[in-house]
Write an enzyme that holds these catalytic residues in place. Structure first.
Site, PDB file in Angstrom:
ATOM      1  N   TYR A   1      29.975  63.256  24.959  1.00  0.00           N
ATOM      2  CA  TYR A   1      31.370  63.675  24.889  1.00  0.00           C
ATOM      3  C   TYR A   1      31.954  63.556  23.484  1.00  0.00           C
ATOM      4  CZ  TYR A   1      31.170  63.519  29.965  1.00  0.00           C
ATOM      5  OH  TYR A   1      30.836  63.746  31.277  1.00  0.00           O
TER       6      TYR A   1
ATOM      7  N   GLU B   1      23.647  56.985  33.427  1.00  0.00           N
ATOM      8  CA  GLU B   1      24.354  56.146  32.455  1.00  0.00           C
ATOM      9  C   GLU B   1      24.265  54.646  32.742  1.00  0.00           C
ATOM     10  OE1 GLU B   1      27.760  59.332  30.962  1.00  0.00           O
ATOM     11  OE2 GLU B   1      28.374  57.603  32.159  1.00  0.00           O
TER      12      GLU B   1
ATOM     13  N   ASN C   1      24.128  62.755  28.470  1.00  0.00           N
ATOM     14  CA  ASN C   1      25.569  62.907  28.650  1.00  0.00           C
ATOM     15  C   ASN C   1      26.236  62.635  27.309  1.00  0.00           C
ATOM     16  OD1 ASN C   1      24.928  63.201  31.326  1.00  0.00           O
ATOM     17  ND2 ASN C   1      25.976  61.357  32.031  1.00  0.00           N
TER      18      ASN C   1
ATOM     19  N   ARG D   1      23.846  69.926  39.569  1.00  0.00           N
ATOM     20  CA  ARG D   1      23.470  68.517  39.553  1.00  0.00           C
ATOM     21  C   ARG D   1      24.461  67.744  40.423  1.00  0.00           C
ATOM     22  NH1 ARG D   1      24.926  63.990  35.275  1.00  0.00           N
ATOM     23  NH2 ARG D   1      23.827  62.254  36.276  1.00  0.00           N
TER      24      ARG D   1
ATOM     25  N   GLU E   1      25.661  66.183  31.231  1.00  0.00           N
ATOM     26  CA  GLU E   1      27.129  66.140  31.276  1.00  0.00           C
ATOM     27  C   GLU E   1      27.686  66.467  29.904  1.00  0.00           C
ATOM     28  OE1 GLU E   1      29.120  62.654  32.716  1.00  0.00           O
ATOM     29  OE2 GLU E   1      27.738  62.389  34.395  1.00  0.00           O
TER      30      GLU E   1
ATOM     31  N   HIS F   1      24.499  57.084  40.952  1.00  0.00           N
ATOM     32  CA  HIS F   1      25.626  57.318  40.058  1.00  0.00           C
ATOM     33  C   HIS F   1      26.688  56.258  40.356  1.00  0.00           C
ATOM     34  CE1 HIS F   1      27.657  60.578  37.468  1.00  0.00           C
ATOM     35  NE2 HIS F   1      28.448  59.520  37.445  1.00  0.00           N
TER      36      HIS F   1
END
Length: 466
Positions: A307, A179, A305, A89, A374, A133
């Site tokens: 985390y 995002e 994404n 990606r 991600e 992005h």
């Protein structure tokens, strides 16, 4: 040259097994790795302008050369092959294609992505292209105010069409925006990121215009390439109450709507969360009658994404929202607190956050196909004897991928997993302080060294090819 392979796995953690058709890849973004900021006709982005302002980027770092990917992409694709990646990606730099954001096409910029795509296809690596992005063209921003303007959605769709016409015969997987919530909050509301604006009263306007940009771009992509698969990447995370009081639980419910539902609801249900409109609806523009129909047109997939998780508490001192989630700038090094590991971004290592985010999509939003676009961690790495012994990152990836496999086992329509990031890179306002890569980059020489985590990821991929 690539450093020699000195990896020997020290009592590896258990390797999770995924459904047979799940693909494994790595992700990057153009501004963070490409460099060559002033080469071959590229125009400046808002991040170039933002970096010029003193105090905006830690240590005064700039991404002028970043990770040297523009000149070393062939080597980087070779590394992907050594790691056994199924997919890669990458993002396309809007100002590299259209230096002024619109108008004349910079053929040299377009040719770079043409060569990169050819190299990936030659290596048997499936390209996933992200069209935005965060590197909005600086010249166009001066004219429009970026996503403060509805016109930006149309300009973005024009740019998307140009890229797809060039690459669409080989690239079949397209991500419109990366995002948009982070871009809105940090770029237009708090000013921590480019373009560095503080426009809280325009918050809803930026959200709506980014959703329109996604919708218009998807329409253009499909018109150019009927076989294209199109989605959007959102940063999703579970929101837990910080305390046991009912007011904290209510705050967490609102924060979930504000963080996760703000983009998921219009995209997949055709409306904004009522709790958000009730509190800050006045920041949104006039929504035209056809807008939500356009925004909620079916996509092929959602990119996730993830985390960590958020914790929310009732906060009467916060105007309008009455909810507090800590989004302040991050500390310098990783730490532990109450037996919890935190990464050098200051984020709690909470592997269940990935499972909970995937199951949220399954249970609330019709189990749309999903790619984890991600997932990764920044830790303090050191290169010694041609090796980076990043055991904390291995533990992180092992625990999070296990939770992804768990969600797939429980029915989540998981199609792929992309580690963030392939390379150490320019980490936005943190500059070069934070290293997320599974490949170490010497920022002076450009030398690449596969970290222990990169070899662990190779072994994960191998174990799942059965």
């Amino acid at each position: 040259m690539l450093a020699d392979d000195h990896y020997r796995s020290p009592s590896k953690p258990k390797t999770p097994l995924f459904p047979r058709d799940v693909i494994f890849g790595a992700a990057t973004s153009a501004f963070q790795i490409e460099g060559a900021a002033a080469e071959d006709g590229r125009g400046p982005s808002v991040w170039d302008v933002f970096s010029d302002k003193k105090g905006r980027i830690k240590d005064g770092d700039r991404a002028d050369e970043a990770s040297f990917h523009y000149s070393r992409y062939v080597e980087d694709v070779s590394i992907m092959g050594r790691l056994g990646l199924d997919a890669y990606r990458f993002s396309v730099s809007w100002p590299r294609i259209l230096p002024e954001g619109t108008g004349s096409v910079n053929q040299k910029g377009l040719d770079f992505y043409d060569r990169l795509t050819d190299e990936l296809c030659k290596a048997g690596i499936r390209p996933f292209a992200t069209l935005f992005h965060w590197d909005y063209p600086a010249f166009l921003f001066k004219q429009t105010g970026g996503f403060l303007s509805r016109k930006s959605a149309h300009y973005f769709a024009d740019y998307a069409e140009i890229v797809v016409k060039k690459l669409g015969d080989r690239v079949k997987d397209w991500i419109t925006l990366n995002e948009p919530w982070i871009n809105t909050i940090f770029g237009y509301m708090f000013g921590y990121h480019a373009p560095g604006l503080h426009r809280p009263l325009k918050f809803g306007r930026v959200v709506h215009n980014q959703l329109l940009a996604h919708a218009y771009a998807m329409e253009r992509i499909k018109s150019v390439s009927s076989s294209a698969r199109v989605g959007i990447t959102l940063d999703l995370a579970p929101v837990h109450p910080a305390g046991g009081h009912a007011c904290d639980r209510n705050a967490a419910h609102f924060a979930d709507d504000f963080f996760n539902g703000l983009f998921l609801d219009p995209l997949l249900k055709g409306h904004y969360p009522q709790s958000v409109l009730k509190k800050i609806g006045f920041t949104f523009p006039e929504v035209r009658s056809s807008d939500m129909d356009i925004i909620s047109r079916p996509m092929n997939f959602i990119g996730v994404n993830n985390y960590s998780r958020f914790k929310a508490r009732f906060a009467p001192w916060v105007p309008l929202l009455n909810t507090w989630i800590d989004l302040r700038p991050v500390p310098y090094r990783e730490f532990t607190k109450n037996d919890k590991q935190y990464t050098s971004m200051g984020w709690e290592v909470y592997p269940e956050s990935l499972y909970e985010s995937l199951m949220m999509l399954k249970e609330r939003y019709g189990n749309i196909p999903v790619y984890i676009t991600e997932n990764g961690a920044a830790f303090t790495d050191s290169l010694a004897d041609y090796r980076v012994r990043d055991r904390k990152r291995i533990d992180f990836l092992s625990d999070y991928t296990a939770q992804a496999a768990r969600a797939a086992d429980e029915g989540c329509d998981l199609r792929g997993y992309f580690v963030w990031s392939l390379l150490d890179n320019f980490e936005w306002a943190e500059g070069f302080r934070k290293r997320f890569g599974i490949v170490h980059v010497d920022y002076k020489t450009g030398r690449r060294t596969i970290k222990d985590s990169g070899y662990w990821y190779r072994d994960l991929i191998t174990a799942n090819r059965r």
